[in-house]
Write a protein that holds these residues in place. Structure first.
Motif, PDB file in Angstrom:
ATOM      1  N   ASP A  89       0.812  -1.219   0.000  1.00 60.06           N
ATOM      2  CA  ASP A  89       0.000   0.000   0.000  1.00 60.06           C
ATOM      3  C   ASP A  89       0.846   1.270   0.000  1.00 60.06           C
ATOM      4  N   ASP A  90       2.165   1.148   0.184  1.00 61.23           N
ATOM      5  CA  ASP A  90       3.045   2.321   0.072  1.00 61.23           C
ATOM      6  C   ASP A  90       2.937   2.951  -1.310  1.00 61.23           C
ATOM      7  N   ILE A  91       2.560   2.162  -2.308  1.00 62.39           N
ATOM      8  CA  ILE A  91       2.426   2.671  -3.671  1.00 62.39           C
ATOM      9  C   ILE A  91       1.348   3.752  -3.752  1.00 62.39           C
ATOM     10  N   LEU A  92       0.421   3.740  -2.807  1.00 60.58           N
ATOM     11  CA  LEU A  92      -0.661   4.725  -2.807  1.00 60.58           C
ATOM     12  C   LEU A  92      -0.157   6.128  -2.482  1.00 60.58           C
ATOM     13  N   ASP A  93       1.071   6.234  -1.978  1.00 60.76           N
ATOM     14  CA  ASP A  93       1.651   7.532  -1.637  1.00 60.76           C
ATOM     15  C   ASP A  93       2.226   8.263  -2.852  1.00 60.76           C
ATOM     16  N   ILE A  94       2.275   7.590  -3.991  1.00 62.06           N
ATOM     17  CA  ILE A  94       2.733   8.242  -5.222  1.00 62.06           C
ATOM     18  C   ILE A  94       1.619   8.137  -6.258  1.00 62.06           C
ATOM     19  N   ASP A  95       1.742   8.883  -7.331  1.00 60.15           N
ATOM     20  CA  ASP A  95       0.733   8.874  -8.395  1.00 60.15           C
ATOM     21  C   ASP A  95       0.975   7.670  -9.305  1.00 60.15           C
ATOM     22  N   PHE A  96       0.810   6.466  -8.724  1.00 65.89           N
ATOM     23  CA  PHE A  96       1.217   5.254  -9.440  1.00 65.89           C
ATOM     24  C   PHE A  96       0.439   5.017 -10.722  1.00 65.89           C
ATOM     25  N   GLU A  97      -0.827   5.466 -10.803  1.00 63.33           N
ATOM     26  CA  GLU A  97      -1.608   5.226 -12.014  1.00 63.33           C
ATOM     27  C   GLU A  97      -0.950   5.864 -13.232  1.00 63.33           C
ATOM     28  N   GLU A  98      -0.360   7.038 -13.045  1.00 60.54           N
ATOM     29  CA  GLU A  98       0.317   7.703 -14.165  1.00 60.54           C
ATOM     30  C   GLU A  98       1.466   6.853 -14.690  1.00 60.54           C
ATOM     31  N   TYR A  99       2.174   6.190 -13.777  1.00 58.81           N
ATOM     32  CA  TYR A  99       3.338   5.405 -14.159  1.00 58.81           C
ATOM     33  C   TYR A  99       2.967   3.994 -14.615  1.00 58.81           C
ATOM     34  N   PHE A 100       1.946   3.405 -14.006  1.00 58.81           N
ATOM     35  CA  PHE A 100       1.556   2.034 -14.333  1.00 58.81           C
ATOM     36  C   PHE A 100       0.677   1.963 -15.577  1.00 58.81           C
ATOM     37  N   TYR A 101       0.082   3.095 -15.955  1.00 58.74           N
ATOM     38  CA  TYR A 101      -0.781   3.151 -17.139  1.00 58.74           C
ATOM     39  C   TYR A 101      -0.395   4.370 -17.978  1.00 58.74           C
ATOM     40  N   PRO A 102       0.852   4.437 -18.428  1.00 55.24           N
ATOM     41  CA  PRO A 102       1.313   5.641 -19.134  1.00 55.24           C
ATOM     42  C   PRO A 102       0.688   5.742 -20.525  1.00 55.24           C
ATOM     43  N   GLU A 103       0.195   6.921 -20.852  1.00 57.68           N
ATOM     44  CA  GLU A 103      -0.357   7.120 -22.191  1.00 57.68           C
ATOM     45  C   GLU A 103       0.701   7.649 -23.145  1.00 57.68           C
ATOM     46  N   ASP A 104       1.595   8.478 -22.620  1.00 63.08           N
ATOM     47  CA  ASP A 104       2.570   9.151 -23.475  1.00 63.08           C
ATOM     48  C   ASP A 104       4.005   8.849 -23.056  1.00 63.08           C
ATOM     49  N   ALA A 105       4.213   7.698 -22.440  1.00 59.05           N
ATOM     50  CA  ALA A 105       5.536   7.364 -21.925  1.00 59.05           C
ATOM     51  C   ALA A 105       5.721   5.851 -21.912  1.00 59.05           C
ATOM     52  N   ILE A 106       6.933   5.450 -21.574  1.00 59.41           N
ATOM     53  CA  ILE A 106       7.284   4.049 -21.357  1.00 59.41           C
ATOM     54  C   ILE A 106       7.745   3.957 -19.911  1.00 59.41           C
ATOM     55  N   THR A 107       7.293   2.931 -19.192  1.00 56.84           N
ATOM     56  CA  THR A 107       7.646   2.780 -17.778  1.00 56.84           C
ATOM     57  C   THR A 107       8.501   1.547 -17.561  1.00 56.84           C
ATOM     58  N   PHE A 108       9.552   1.718 -16.766  1.00 56.31           N
ATOM     59  CA  PHE A 108      10.384   0.613 -16.304  1.00 56.31           C
ATOM     60  C   PHE A 108      10.206   0.486 -14.802  1.00 56.31           C
ATOM     61  N   LEU A 109       9.887  -0.727 -14.338  1.00 50.89           N
ATOM     62  CA  LEU A 109       9.693  -1.000 -12.921  1.00 50.89           C
ATOM     63  C   LEU A 109      10.777  -1.939 -12.427  1.00 50.89           C
ATOM     64  N   GLU A 110      11.401  -1.567 -11.319  1.00 51.89           N
ATOM     65  CA  GLU A 110      12.288  -2.486 -10.609  1.00 51.89           C
ATOM     66  C   GLU A 110      11.634  -2.782  -9.274  1.00 51.89           C
ATOM     67  N   TRP A 111      11.694  -4.024  -8.861  1.00 51.88           N
ATOM     68  CA  TRP A 111      11.110  -4.499  -7.604  1.00 51.88           C
ATOM     69  C   TRP A 111       9.588  -4.325  -7.601  1.00 51.88           C
ATOM     70  N   GLY A 112       8.983  -4.505  -8.755  1.00 45.85           N
ATOM     71  CA  GLY A 112       7.530  -4.439  -8.853  1.00 45.85           C
ATOM     72  C   GLY A 112       6.828  -5.476  -7.998  1.00 45.85           C
ATOM     73  N   GLU A 113       7.527  -6.593  -7.715  1.00 41.60           N
ATOM     74  CA  GLU A 113       6.916  -7.633  -6.878  1.00 41.60           C
ATOM     75  C   GLU A 113       6.569  -7.111  -5.488  1.00 41.60           C
ATOM     76  N   ASN A 114       7.156  -5.983  -5.079  1.00 43.17           N
ATOM     77  CA  ASN A 114       6.833  -5.408  -3.770  1.00 43.17           C
ATOM     78  C   ASN A 114       5.455  -4.763  -3.740  1.00 43.17           C
ATOM     79  N   VAL A 115       4.859  -4.547  -4.921  1.00 37.94           N
ATOM     80  CA  VAL A 115       3.504  -3.979  -5.004  1.00 37.94           C
ATOM     81  C   VAL A 115       2.658  -4.817  -5.957  1.00 37.94           C
TER      82      VAL A 115
END
Length: 148
Positions: free
Chosen positions: A81-107
């Motif tokens: 739930d720490d992910i809720l402290d950032i605007d994760f939707e922008e990063y997890f569902y990017p419309e105009d970008a590419i996202t790289f996640l490290e340690w995604g298994e933590n969320v």
């Protein structure tokens, strides 16, 4: 894909990057020191972002280059739930970008469907095995390219 040195990693990263499109989310899986951040840096260079670094302490780095790139390092997240402290939707569902996640298994419960997952395994001090997982349509598409 067996990677024996930084030149081979750069070649692989450039071929991989050439297949990416806005909206892609790439989940990088592997132990500390397996090459996830180095790989991301090589992809960033392909898109003319030369100042990439690990976002371990910042959590998110944003690179404005030929393509906008989000690079998240979620290593320090003890509670999903720490992910809720950032605007994760922008990063997890990017419309105009590419996202790289490290340690995604933590969320894990918050991760988007359809990610391209790459697993990095240390073979020895200099050698890595990178596997593009077939767990999404995009992953299968990219795997098909590399199988030829």
């Amino acid at each position: 894909m067996i990677i024996r040195n930084l030149n081979e990693l750069k070649d692989f990263a450039e071929k991989f990057a050439s297949l990416l499109r806005e909206g892609d989310v790439i989940n990088l899986v592997g132990e500390m020191g397996a090459g996830k951040t180095t790989f991301t840096g090589k992809v960033c260079e392909y898109f003319s972002a030369y100042d990439s670094s690990s976002p371990t302490f910042a959590i998110v780095n944003i690179y404005e280059a030929d393509k906008k790139i989000y690079h998240l390092d979620l290593y320090r997240f003890d509670d999903p739930d720490d992910i809720l402290d950032i605007d994760f939707e922008e990063y997890f569902y990017p419309e105009d970008a590419i996202t790289f996640l490290e340690w995604g298994e933590n969320v894990e419960d918050y991760l988007p469907d359809g990610m391209i997952s790459l697993r990095f395994d240390k073979v020895d001090e200099n050698t890595r095995e990178i596997t593009i997982l077939d767990d999404s349509e995009r992953g299968r598409e990219i795997n098909e390219y590399f199988s030829h």
